[in-house]
Design an enzyme around this catalytic site. Structure first.
Site, PDB file in Angstrom:
ATOM      1  N   ASP A  99      52.640  73.787  69.598  1.00 19.44           N
ATOM      2  CA  ASP A  99      53.447  74.903  69.104  1.00 19.44           C
ATOM      3  C   ASP A  99      54.763  74.809  69.868  1.00 19.44           C
ATOM      4  OD1 ASP A  99      54.710  77.323  68.725  1.00 19.44           O
ATOM      5  OD2 ASP A  99      52.921  78.538  69.067  1.00 19.44           O
ATOM      6  N   TYR A 156      48.176  82.567  80.719  1.00 18.69           N
ATOM      7  CA  TYR A 156      48.133  82.574  79.263  1.00 18.69           C
ATOM      8  C   TYR A 156      49.313  81.839  78.649  1.00 18.69           C
ATOM      9  CZ  TYR A 156      48.131  83.787  74.448  1.00 18.69           C
ATOM     10  OH  TYR A 156      48.138  83.689  73.083  1.00 18.69           O
ATOM     11  N   LYS A 201      46.258  80.122  72.726  1.00 19.64           N
ATOM     12  CA  LYS A 201      45.030  79.344  72.520  1.00 19.64           C
ATOM     13  C   LYS A 201      45.444  77.942  72.117  1.00 19.64           C
ATOM     14  CE  LYS A 201      41.572  82.161  73.268  1.00 19.64           C
ATOM     15  NZ  LYS A 201      40.605  81.907  74.329  1.00 19.64           N
TER      16      LYS A 201
END
Ligand code: 13P
Ligand code: 13P
Ligand code: MG
Ligand code: MG
Length: 368
Positions: free
Chosen positions: A13, A230, A233
């Protein structure tokens, strides 16, 4: 052809459009240009650039083998170039998965997801590439068990003489960084003790037990463990070889007729159903989801990718999509409560430390 061919899928991403919901076409155009130039130079035999949700997917074929520095460098610099385009458009979460500024020979552990498979091309070589958004690598566990070890899904295990012996699974324990092999069907129950916990034990590969030929390879990078914080995912990929000694195309797709529950969805901190969709429909919008899986099919021809066919672009998966919406609706009604929200230790986002600190002095011992 005598020489082996390698399929490398490298993905990341590098910036979402809008938010985390989809991808701006300019990112894919940039990647296509870069890979086209590598193909002209002879580094790649062929390539296909695609996406699932906000994840840019580079599907490449070549003869350099797995873990090749030149191929990984090409993947990295292509993702970086697209990330620069994302930056110029001020897209969301630019370079989200490119965790390091300097490339050091292998993209593993640097953020991007990688799955690579090397083999001698058969007389006919049908290949499926699965790509998911808003979930983690453990999402492949249940479908892989169904494809390669469940006779109610894959009738070939029962009635095909070349499949009857079964398959060997390579399982990674991503917490302890160790691996183990299971021969199925003999060791199926032992294996399920582990792979039924997909947050920790992930099926990395599947091999034919008779010939030891590779049948499937997944990406098992866990961004949360790599980055220690974080960063989204990992949105995994899976390459599966089909037909002959491997399951038929329809046997490989069959597990996705059930939108099983996976971890991911909003802020990487929820359970939700994995919805099989066509590439144009892979735009997770409701509560940033529900999680999506797309599948592109190719026939390899001397390393060239004949295709793709968009495999979930078929009304026979309408019911799975409807069930995913029903299951998603049911889960959404739980709001911030488990099991919709992940248990504390699995959440990618949490305010628990701050809130706990603020309220520290207010906890009183229970009187017995
Ligand atoms: P689990 O989340 O139970 O592993 O199921 C995931 C899966 O197989 C997704 O494709
Ligand atoms: P991605 O991992 O697909 O970027 O999604 C992140 C997120 O937090 C969605 O709510
Ligand atoms: Mg994103
Ligand atoms: Mg994503």
């Amino acid at each position: 052809m005598a020489e082996k061919v390698t399929i490398s899928v490298i993905k990341a991403d590098v910036g979402g459009y809008v938010g985390h919901s989809s991808m701006h076409p300019a990112l894919m155009e940039e990647a296509e240009e870069k890979l086209e130039s590598a193909k002209r130079k002879g580094l790649l035999i062929d390539f296909h650039v695609t996406r699932v949700g906000d994840d840019l997917e580079l599907i490449m074929t070549h003869q350099k083998g797995e873990d090749d520095a030149e191929i990984h460098e090409l993947g990295w610099s292509t993702l970086e170039a697209s990330s620069n385009v994302a930056k110029s458009l001020k897209l969301y979460g630019v370079g989200q998965d490119l965790l390091s500024d300097a490339f050091s020979g292998n993209v593993k552990g640097m953020g991007p997801g990688v799955a690579e498979i090397e083999f001698e091309e058969r007389a006919s070589e049908p290949i499926l590439v699965f790509m998911a958004d808003k979930t983690s690598s453990g999402a492949w566990n249940m479908p892989l068990v169904k494809m390669f070890a469940d006779p109610f899904t894959t009738i070939g295990l029962v009635i095909s003489p070349v499949m009857h012996e079964g398959f060997r699974f390579e399982v990674h324990d991503v917490l302890e960084s160790r691996k183990i092999h299971f021969d199925c069907p003999d060791e199926l129950y032992d294996m399920l003790v582990f792979v039924g916990a997909p947050g920790r034990y992930m099926i990395r590969g599947v091999y034919h037990r008779g010939t030891a030929e590779v049948a499937a390879v997944s990406s098992t990078q866990r961004l949360s463990l790599i980055a220690g914080r974080y960063v989204g995912k990992d949105d995994p990929v899976l390459i599966v070889r089909s037909q002959g000694a491997f399951p038929a195309i329809g046997e490989i797709l069959e597990p996705f007729s059930f939108p099983h529950m996976v971890q991911g969805w909003m802020r990487g901190s929820h359970h939700g159903p994995l919805m099989p969709v066509s590439v144009p429909e892979s735009n997770p919008t409701r509560f940033d989801g529900p999680p999506r899986v797309v599948c592109l099919g190719f026939q390899l021809c001397n390393g060239s990718l004949v295709g793709p066919r968009d495999m979930f672009d078929d009304p026979s998966f309408d019911e799975a999509r409807r069930q995913a919406n029903l299951a998603g609706e049911y889960l959404r009604r739980h709001g911030p409560f488990e099991p919709h929200r992940l248990p504390l230790e699995e959440m990618e986002y949490t305010t628990m430390p701050q809130v706990a600190k603020k309220l520290e002095g207010r906890f009183e011992d229970l009187e017995e």
